[in-house]
Design a protein around this motif. Structure first.
Motif, PDB file in Angstrom:
ATOM      1  N   LYS A 143       0.860  -1.186   0.000  1.00 21.02           N
ATOM      2  CA  LYS A 143       0.000   0.000   0.000  1.00 21.02           C
ATOM      3  C   LYS A 143       0.893   1.232   0.000  1.00 21.02           C
ATOM      4  O   LYS A 143       1.910   1.259   0.686  1.00 21.02           O
ATOM      5  N   ILE A 144       0.489   2.233  -0.768  1.00 21.06           N
ATOM      6  CA  ILE A 144       1.157   3.527  -0.728  1.00 21.06           C
ATOM      7  C   ILE A 144       0.076   4.579  -0.523  1.00 21.06           C
ATOM      8  O   ILE A 144      -0.917   4.615  -1.252  1.00 21.06           O
ATOM      9  N   ASN A 145       0.242   5.372   0.503  1.00 25.29           N
ATOM     10  CA  ASN A 145      -0.740   6.391   0.890  1.00 25.29           C
ATOM     11  C   ASN A 145      -2.135   5.792   1.069  1.00 25.29           C
ATOM     12  O   ASN A 145      -3.134   6.387   0.692  1.00 25.29           O
ATOM     13  N   GLY A 146      -2.190   4.580   1.615  1.00 27.73           N
ATOM     14  CA  GLY A 146      -3.463   3.934   1.917  1.00 27.73           C
ATOM     15  C   GLY A 146      -4.123   3.208   0.767  1.00 27.73           C
ATOM     16  O   GLY A 146      -5.168   2.601   0.941  1.00 27.73           O
ATOM     17  N   LYS A 147      -3.546   3.241  -0.432  1.00 28.49           N
ATOM     18  CA  LYS A 147      -4.125   2.569  -1.588  1.00 28.49           C
ATOM     19  C   LYS A 147      -3.246   1.390  -1.994  1.00 28.49           C
ATOM     20  O   LYS A 147      -2.036   1.545  -2.148  1.00 28.49           O
ATOM     21  N   LYS A 153       6.294   8.489  -4.438  1.00 23.47           N
ATOM     22  CA  LYS A 153       6.649   8.724  -3.041  1.00 23.47           C
ATOM     23  C   LYS A 153       5.402   8.822  -2.170  1.00 23.47           C
ATOM     24  O   LYS A 153       4.364   9.286  -2.610  1.00 23.47           O
ATOM     25  N   GLY A 154       5.552   8.385  -0.924  1.00 23.87           N
ATOM     26  CA  GLY A 154       4.466   8.445   0.039  1.00 23.87           C
ATOM     27  C   GLY A 154       4.721   7.495   1.189  1.00 23.87           C
ATOM     28  O   GLY A 154       5.831   7.001   1.383  1.00 23.87           O
ATOM     29  N   VAL A 155       3.680   7.210   1.951  1.00 20.72           N
ATOM     30  CA  VAL A 155       3.764   6.280   3.079  1.00 20.72           C
ATOM     31  C   VAL A 155       3.572   4.867   2.543  1.00 20.72           C
ATOM     32  O   VAL A 155       2.531   4.543   1.985  1.00 20.72           O
ATOM     33  N   GLY A 182      10.291   5.726   1.861  1.00 15.61           N
ATOM     34  CA  GLY A 182       8.947   6.123   1.455  1.00 15.61           C
ATOM     35  C   GLY A 182       8.732   6.202  -0.044  1.00 15.61           C
ATOM     36  O   GLY A 182       8.216   7.200  -0.538  1.00 15.61           O
TER      37      GLY A 182
END
Length: 82
Positions: free
Chosen positions: A35-39, A74-76, A52
């Motif tokens: 998952k990246i940014n919740g998706k 980039k992201g969480v 990240g």
């Protein structure tokens, strides 16, 4: 179904390319989700949780050696076993 005690720990950085130093065949014996940014993404080639980012193919374009062109998103980043 496997329990978490039987699963190897997910590394901070992982690649699906066997030529990469971040490739880990033991982890790929199990189904992994990213998952990246919740998706959730299904097209991830490589990820790094601490930095990240994930790396995905940029369409059907290829470099001069015939390898797919990659872009970083980039992201969480979250990695998990399904």
């Amino acid at each position: 179904m496997n329990t978490t005690s039987q699963l190897p720990p997910l590394p901070d950085r992982l690649s699906i390319d066997p030529r990469s130093p971040f490739y880990n065949a033991e982890v790929f014996q199990h189904d992994i989700g990213i998952k990246i940014n919740g998706k959730e993404r299904t097209d991830v080639e490589e990820y790094c949780i601490s930095e990240g980012w994930i790396s995905v193919q940029a369409g059907k374009t290829r470099d001069r050696k015939g390898n797919p062109m990659m872009i970083k998103v980039k992201g969480v980043v979250e990695a998990f076993y399904r």
